[in-house]
Design a protein around this motif. Structure first.
Motif, PDB file in Angstrom:
ATOM      1  N   SER A  31      18.639   8.029 -59.677  1.00 39.03           N
ATOM      2  CA  SER A  31      19.780   7.821 -60.401  1.00 39.03           C
ATOM      3  C   SER A  31      19.707   8.182 -61.877  1.00 39.03           C
ATOM      4  N   ASP A  89      26.264   8.516 -56.617  1.00 41.30           N
ATOM      5  CA  ASP A  89      25.304   7.636 -56.576  1.00 41.30           C
ATOM      6  C   ASP A  89      25.433   6.453 -55.754  1.00 41.30           C
ATOM      7  N   GLU A  90      24.913   6.470 -54.610  1.00 39.74           N
ATOM      8  CA  GLU A  90      24.792   5.246 -53.374  1.00 39.74           C
ATOM      9  C   GLU A  90      26.437   4.573 -53.461  1.00 39.74           C
TER      10      GLU A  90
HETATM   11 MG    MG Z   1      19.511   4.752 -57.699  1.00 43.68          MG
END
Ligand code: MG
Ligand code: ADP
Length: 268
Positions: free
Chosen positions: A57, A184-185
């Motif tokens: 991240s 991001d995810e």
């Molecule tokens: Mg992360």
């Protein structure tokens, strides 16, 4: 000037559309990114995998300048900047030029709850890019059609499922017409039955030729959609290569055990 050697018959190598070089980032005395590099060609899909805390991240946030790297270089769609010490922080105009070319989708959608879906999507183009509202609306409706939510344009986000909210968030990022999209995810916060509809939208963007960098734990999806996969470990890009090689012929012992844990979880 020297010309790099190109094997006969090989396609000419275009300049990368996104190039992060030796990015360093610390939080206090915690050195989180220890010289991470990534070069992405136009139309390429690169997925970053790795254990929680490995810096995935933070690396994405550095590429979008939500975090300011202490050292390294970043180039996006022809705009580039070298980070070196606080005295060389990029000027607002440089930041804006870099950021304008990068869209980002997060685990949590952060839609404005008091605005309709359509208002959420046109906010950036109208307020930040100065687009005419009618033009911004036309583009927003096209994008809503793409993510399968044209009929939700006038609803408020509170009325939508998590999967629908995330699809709106993707349309909102696309409305800025970025050169590169970072995810991001994007499905980690969703109920399992809603993951598929968001992955389907991302898969379609990939098929359309959108340049993307993804962080996801959906391994089967990553194997299918990615041109390359990078494995991050303790703030370094420990291994990166074609998706096939990373999934089936991993070399780094930590990557081998990381993938084994996923296979075990799937069979267990
Ligand atoms: Mg992360
Ligand atoms: P990943 O996404 O791979 O799980 P992160 O990039 O979120 O990893 O985090 C990497 C490391 O950096 C972790 O140890 C995390 O605690 C730390 N970290 C991330 N963001 C911050 C922050 N804003 N302040 C302090 N530490 C942070």
């Amino acid at each position: 000037m020297s010309t790099p050697f190109t094997p006969p018959g090989a396609p000419p190598q275009a300049a990368p559309i996104l190039e992060a070089t030796a990015i360093h980032k610390s939080f206090g005395d915690h050195h989180v990114l220890k010289g991470v590099s990534l070069s992405v060609q136009a139309g390429e899909v690169v997925t970053l995998i790795g254990a929680s805390g490995s810096g995935k991240s933070t690396f994405l946030r550095c590429m979008n300048l939500l975090e300011m790297p202490e050292d390294g270089q970043l180039g996006v769609a022809g705009h580039s900047f070298a980070f070196k010490g606080a005295s060389r922080a990029p000027k607002d105009a440089q930041l804006a030029a870099l950021r304008a070319n990068i869209g980002m989708v997060f685990q949590h959608f952060n839609l404005f709850p008091h605005m309709t879906v359509l208002q959420n999507i046109i906010e950036g183009p109208v307020q930040v890019q100065g687009k005419r509202p009618d033009e911004a609306k036309a583009l927003a409706m096209t994008l809503l059609g793409k993510v399968g939510l044209a009929e939700k344009a006038d609803q408020h986000p509170g009325r939508l499922s998590g999967g629908q909210k995330q699809r709106v968030a993707i349309a909102r990022a696309l409305a800025m017409q970025p050169a590169v999209m970072l995810f991001d995810e994007p499905t980690s916060a969703l109920d399992p039955e809603l993951v598929g509809e968001v992955l389907a939208v991302i898969r379609e963007l990939a098929a359309d030729g959108m340049t993307m960098v993804l962080v996801t734990h959906e391994m089967a999806f990553a194997a299918h959609v990615s041109d390359r996969i990078g494995f991050m470990r303790d703030g370094v890009m420990a291994e990166i290569g074609p998706a096939e090689d990373i999934m089936h012929r991993p070399k780094d012992p930590k990557l081998v055990s990381f993938l084994e844990r996923f296979h075990a979880a799937r069979q267990g």
